[in-house]
Design a protein around this motif. Sequence first.
Motif, PDB file in Angstrom:
ATOM      1  N   ASP A 159       1.074  -1.373  -0.084  1.00  0.00           N
ATOM      2  CA  ASP A 159       0.094   0.392   0.229  1.00  0.00           C
ATOM      3  C   ASP A 159       1.129   1.640  -0.019  1.00  0.00           C
ATOM      4  N   ALA A 160       1.752   1.537   0.329  1.00  0.00           N
ATOM      5  CA  ALA A 160       2.579   2.774   0.876  1.00  0.00           C
ATOM      6  C   ALA A 160       3.687   2.781  -0.677  1.00  0.00           C
ATOM      7  N   THR A 161       3.634   1.797  -0.749  1.00  0.00           N
ATOM      8  CA  THR A 161       4.330   1.729  -1.896  1.00  0.00           C
ATOM      9  C   THR A 161       3.471   2.680  -2.722  1.00  0.00           C
ATOM     10  N   ALA A 162       2.333   1.907  -3.001  1.00  0.00           N
ATOM     11  CA  ALA A 162       1.505   2.631  -4.349  1.00  0.00           C
ATOM     12  C   ALA A 162       0.761   4.002  -3.923  1.00  0.00           C
ATOM     13  N   ARG A 165       3.596   5.503  -5.300  1.00  0.00           N
ATOM     14  CA  ARG A 165       3.484   6.397  -6.976  1.00  0.00           C
ATOM     15  C   ARG A 165       1.967   7.211  -7.416  1.00  0.00           C
ATOM     16  N   GLY A 166       1.344   7.823  -6.578  1.00  0.00           N
ATOM     17  CA  GLY A 166       0.214   8.115  -6.630  1.00  0.00           C
ATOM     18  C   GLY A 166      -1.367   7.634  -7.582  1.00  0.00           C
ATOM     19  N   ARG A 167      -1.053   6.125  -7.300  1.00  0.00           N
ATOM     20  CA  ARG A 167      -2.014   5.793  -7.855  1.00  0.00           C
ATOM     21  C   ARG A 167      -3.267   5.712  -7.048  1.00  0.00           C
ATOM     22  N   LEU A 168      -4.415   5.839  -7.721  1.00  0.00           N
ATOM     23  CA  LEU A 168      -5.949   6.372  -7.178  1.00  0.00           C
ATOM     24  C   LEU A 168      -6.266   4.374  -7.013  1.00  0.00           C
ATOM     25  N   VAL A 219     -25.617   1.587  -9.271  1.00  0.00           N
ATOM     26  CA  VAL A 219     -23.848   1.378  -9.443  1.00  0.00           C
ATOM     27  C   VAL A 219     -22.966   2.345  -8.923  1.00  0.00           C
ATOM     28  N   PHE A 220     -22.441   2.961  -8.054  1.00  0.00           N
ATOM     29  CA  PHE A 220     -20.846   3.169  -7.903  1.00  0.00           C
ATOM     30  C   PHE A 220     -20.330   3.506  -7.556  1.00  0.00           C
ATOM     31  N   VAL A 221     -18.777   4.078  -7.929  1.00  0.00           N
ATOM     32  CA  VAL A 221     -17.540   3.473  -7.805  1.00  0.00           C
ATOM     33  C   VAL A 221     -16.956   4.816  -7.559  1.00  0.00           C
ATOM     34  N   ALA A 222     -16.070   4.790  -6.540  1.00  0.00           N
ATOM     35  CA  ALA A 222     -16.103   6.245  -5.139  1.00  0.00           C
ATOM     36  C   ALA A 222     -14.304   6.645  -5.877  1.00  0.00           C
ATOM     37  N   PHE A 223     -13.536   7.231  -6.280  1.00  0.00           N
ATOM     38  CA  PHE A 223     -11.975   7.060  -6.655  1.00  0.00           C
ATOM     39  C   PHE A 223     -11.022   8.348  -5.437  1.00  0.00           C
ATOM     40  N   PHE A 224     -10.289   8.083  -4.896  1.00  0.00           N
ATOM     41  CA  PHE A 224     -10.002   8.949  -3.476  1.00  0.00           C
ATOM     42  C   PHE A 224      -8.276   8.281  -4.106  1.00  0.00           C
ATOM     43  N   GLN A 225      -7.742   8.869  -3.066  1.00  0.00           N
ATOM     44  CA  GLN A 225      -6.465   8.493  -2.451  1.00  0.00           C
ATOM     45  C   GLN A 225      -6.212   8.012  -1.201  1.00  0.00           C
ATOM     46  N   GLY A 226      -5.515   7.715  -0.831  1.00  0.00           N
ATOM     47  CA  GLY A 226      -5.170   7.593   0.508  1.00  0.00           C
ATOM     48  C   GLY A 226      -5.911   6.471   1.402  1.00  0.00           C
TER      49      GLY A 226
END
Length: 834
Positions: A159-162, A165-168, A219-226
């Motif tokens: 997870d830390a690596t992801a 990298r700034g991946r969502l 149906v929903f998809v929530a994109f986030f970071q962190g």
Amino acid sequence: MGDMFRSEEMALCQMFIQPEAAYTSVSELGETGCVQFRDLNNNVNAFQRKFVTEVRRCDELERKIRYIEAEIKKDGIVLADIIDDIPRAPNPREIIDLEAHLEKTENEILELAQNEVNLKSNYLELTELRKVLENTQGFFSDQEVLNLDSNYRAPGVDDATAQNRGRLGFVAGVINRERVFAFERMLWRISRGNVFLRRSDLDDPLKDPTTGHPIYKTVFVAFFQGEQLKNRIKKVCTGFHASMYPCPSSHTEREEMVKGVRTRLEDLKLVLSQTEDHRSRVLATVSKNLPSWSIMVKKMKAIYHTLNFFNMDVTKKCLIGECWVPTKDLPVVQKALSDGSAAVGSTIPSFLNVIETNEQPPTFNRTNKFTRGFQNLIDSYGVASYRECNPALYTCITFPFLFAVMFGDLGHGIVLLLFGGWMVLNEKKLCRTRGGEIWNIFFGGRYIILLMGLFACYTGFIYNDIFSKSMNIFGSTWKIRYNTSTVLENPSLQMDPKYAAFGVYPIGLDPIWQMADNKIIFLNTYKMKLSIIIGVLHMVFGVCMSVVNFVYFKRLSSIILEFVPQILFLCLLFGYMVFMMFFKWVRYSAAAPIQADTPGCAPSVLIMFINMMLFKPSPKVAGCDTNMFEGQPDVEKLFVLVALICIPWMLLGKPLYIKFTRKNKVHAKHNGELTANIELSDGETPLPTLSAESHESSGGGAHGHDDEPMSEIFIHQAIHTIEYVLSTISHTASYLRLWALSLAHAQLSEVLWNMVLSLGLKMHGFPGAVALFFIFGAWVLFTLAIMVMMEGLSAFLHTLRLHWVEFMSKFYEGLGYSFQPFSFKTILDSEDEE
């Protein structure tokens, strides 16, 4: 007079039943339906009675039956109605088997229902997962996105690596459609706009696994970071009851997962189908016996509820009950008790004792399907006192006749007759149908409607009125024997009956009156006099019916003190007015040789009656006699004076008689003699009262005045006297409603014909035929809605008032209470109505 004309004679009985035969004996009595039990445990709490445990068992059985019935109806299975072969109450041994069978059936249905809910819940979850996988195809690009909710991880990536990298990451799921906007707003607030939400509404609704109601979801998809934002989003999803599902970010993995989900759905659908088939077979098997079980449990509960009315004797070896029984049914009750004892093989027979009591018995009028409707009309006013004269049998004729006087139209009467005849001819089939409350009222009064239609046809024939038109059946007796020149020379010949009338029309009104200019004036006079005549005869009959009660209850003094002054007052005034109407019709004739005997010299009966009451002479008219017969003023003065004497007669006669008999009773007590009732003379028995307490406090009669001061007696008698004198006048005027409604009915019918149907009849050609088709439909609609239904209801209510107030008030007390026997049929019918 026999029981046909008054309520049946009742007996208070005491029955002694062995405990082992109590259940079967009461069951037999419930089948006969001729016993009204009294509660001997009024002071005992309902939860402390002997058979309260059995009643609770029956309540539990009823609960199970209601649950099974609800499940059967949920599956659309129709329960068969039991009409002919109604099961009897179950034996105690059968009760245990029935209880075990219902317990087993309920548990099986509960288990099947729970399994079905679980399977449908799994099916719903898999369906939502499939929808999520199918609807998120457009949410992802070709580039792989890291799914923080998935267990999938690329080799050597944590997870830390992801995050570095700034991946969502994203969370996918399903939420109720009505919560989407609040859900989206909440995500925006907790993330301060750092969540990117994509959603897609599902076109096909899903089914709730518990209720089966349709559910619309998105149906929903929530994109986030962190990681921290991920936890917040999960909490929001939990709070909004959104279902979250794992969704691979790779297109290939999503395709493989969709295939696996579809395979599982097919397998689950097969299992669900087999479960539903098994459930349907179980419910179909139970539905065949459920109506019988329901009836058996209701009977069993009614038996134990009735047994709680019984009292246990001191030795605890016998149940004692008290009940009201019609004397005619005493052999039936004794046979039912013996059959109940024989059914369980009891060696000690049950027996029935008739006991003496001062309590007023209930009122029981034995009716059939014809008289039941009329009896219900009387009971709606008030249940007759015990053994009081029952006006229902006379109402069978007077009610439809007075209705027909107001509803006199042959066409409308035929409509009512056909409707009532249809219900009577098909009553066996119609009684099985469960209609609404209004239909039950119509069907219960089917014989009333039939007779009202039959009598309306008769009065319509007498009025010679069919849809506002007349029939020339026997040929009019009015002939024109003059021409224009003859009329110009002698205008009086045009309306002279000596030249135009040839005899009398055989039955009813001559159809020539339909064309006369003075038609309404003539019908007004005719129907007004007819209503007064009918009203006075109806009231005289009501006053005479009071003699039947006085003679039966041996209140001979009331005949002299009440009936005689009442009938004299009514007959000498209004009876005399009716006589003068007939005498006027006979006395004057158009063919009379002298002018004084012609209709032009006939005085007004109303004016003559007013002058009679004011002791004024009749006005003199040139060429006419002042009086209709010799000695008329002297006769009228005598009638008025006697009628005035009847007022103090009614006012003081009864109180003075009570005062005199009260002194005699005090003197008799000093001599050691006993009297039965202060008001009543030797051998007289009182009219019954409404309750036992009033009966006992008055010395056994409704008119006892042991404790009532003489001032109260005088006041009560003054009220009754004023009421009778004033009501005699007002009731006579009240019968004018017969004339008013009859005239209004005829005029409304004529308006409908002239303003609606005649318009279509005057049109010509093909357009006229088409227009007549629609105009005739409108005329039929207005005729049925206004003339038959609205006018019929109005005439029905006015007829009901004439019987309740004008007729029954002359003799009917209506202070009794109805006989309510313990009957399985009555219990089951009331349950069906509810």
